[in-house]
Design an enzyme around this catalytic site. Structure first.
Site, mmCIF file in Angstrom:
data_model
loop_
_atom_site.group_PDB
_atom_site.id
_atom_site.type_symbol
_atom_site.label_atom_id
_atom_site.label_comp_id
_atom_site.label_asym_id
_atom_site.label_seq_id
_atom_site.Cartn_x
_atom_site.Cartn_y
_atom_site.Cartn_z
ATOM 1 C CE LYS A 1 -3.288 2.732 2.610
ATOM 2 N NZ LYS A 1 -3.910 3.000 3.926
ATOM 3 N N GLY B 1 -8.551 9.472 9.212
ATOM 4 C CA GLY B 1 -8.958 9.626 10.601
ATOM 5 C C GLY B 1 -10.016 10.679 10.858
ATOM 6 C CG ASN C 1 -6.527 1.512 11.447
ATOM 7 O OD1 ASN C 1 -5.315 1.520 11.300
ATOM 8 N ND2 ASN C 1 -7.049 1.091 12.581
ATOM 9 C CB THR C 2 -9.537 5.822 12.756
ATOM 10 O OG1 THR C 2 -8.225 6.037 12.245
ATOM 11 C CG2 THR C 2 -9.713 6.599 14.044
ATOM 12 C CB ALA D 1 -8.360 7.714 4.110
ATOM 13 N N GLY D 2 -11.043 8.122 5.834
ATOM 14 C CA GLY D 2 -12.150 9.029 6.088
ATOM 15 C C GLY D 2 -13.461 8.371 6.456
#
Length: 271
Positions: free
Chosen positions: A108, A169, A218-219, A196-197
């Site tokens: 990645k 995040g 992830n977050t 992301a986001g």
């Protein structure tokens, strides 16, 4: 390719660089409270691909030397990433280290251009992607939703492109739905993964309804009060969104349309 043809095309088995992948949810491994919670979340998600930041863990990540052992114990495919790299050269060097450490040519690719938004440096990204692809890497570039960037990444050898939904995040979801819709329509046969986001299962479902092939997050899971249950929620949302896309979503309209038309139909008085 019209929407019906695209939907039929989308029902083919999901694979990345020719490798079958069971789940359309890819999960990050950073920020979990404990190894046990990480393992529970990965299991609940059904994900069989997880991302690992080599630079973070090499610098003494939260689980220290045990981290690689923990990841191997998950029995999933590792997608190393170049998180934290600010130049193409940094990213290339990190990718080479990751291939040695994890024994995979998947990477990645992240080249960050702005410290506040963590927006990709698209110039360094394309440069690094081309160099790594020529060296045999299977590159998963973290990019913006820009069409011209995606074209350059594809020409550089990327079979998968990962546009952001919003800054890493931030939990904002899909900040530019119109641009992401255009990107999907412009590249109907390219594997596109929202990265992301993503902050809520509904965000992930929307990405799948737009026709994206997978979601990487992830977050939203790692920082949830109950990461395992949140991972399960995301897995369900992604499955529902994908099924909706494949089934063919109804178009939006400016005016109301009755589900049971009355024009030209008889009325019966039951009294």
């Amino acid at each position: 390719m019209n929407i019906r043809d695209k939907n039929l095309h989308s029902k083919k088995a999901f694979s990345l660089y020719g490798e079958p992948v069971a789940s359309r949810l890819l999960l990050g491994t950073a920020g979990y409270p404990s190894p046990a919670i990480l393992a529970d979340a990965v299991k609940a998600s059904g994900a069989d691909v997880v991302t690992v930041s080599l630079r973070r863990e090499s610098a003494g990540g939260q689980f220290g030397q045990r981290f690689l052992e923990i990841i191997k114990g998950l029995q999933v495919r590792v997608l190393p990433n170049t998180a934290g790299c600010r130049t193409a050269r940094e990213a290339i060097t990190t990718a080479e280290m990751a291939r040695e450490l994890f024994g995979t040519d998947w990477i990645k690719l992240e080249v960050i251009g702005n410290d506040d938004t963590l927006q990709p440096d698209v110039f360094g990204l394309v440069e690094a992607a081309g160099a790594l692809a020529r060296d045999g890497f299977k590159v998963f570039p973290y990019a913006t939703e820009d069409l011209s960037v995606a074209e350059r990444l594809q020409r550089a050898g990327c079979e998968v492109i990962m546009p952001w939904g919003a800054p890493i995040g931030s939990g904002q979801g899909l900040a530019n739905v119109a641009a992401l819709t255009s990107l999907r329509a412009y590249f109907p046969d390219v594997m596109l993964i929202i990265d992301a986001g993503i902050g809520a299962p509904s965000h992930a479902a929307l990405a799948m309804e737009l026709g994206y092939d997978a979601v990487l997050l992830n977050t939203a899971v790692a920082k949830a009060a109950d990461p395992a249950r949140m991972a399960e929620a995301f897995a369900s949302a992604i499955k529902a969104g994908r099924l909706g896309f494949e089934a063919g979503l109804m178009p939006t309209r400016d005016m109301a349309v009755p589900s049971t038309p009355v024009a030209g139909t008889p009325f019966f008085d039951l009294d």
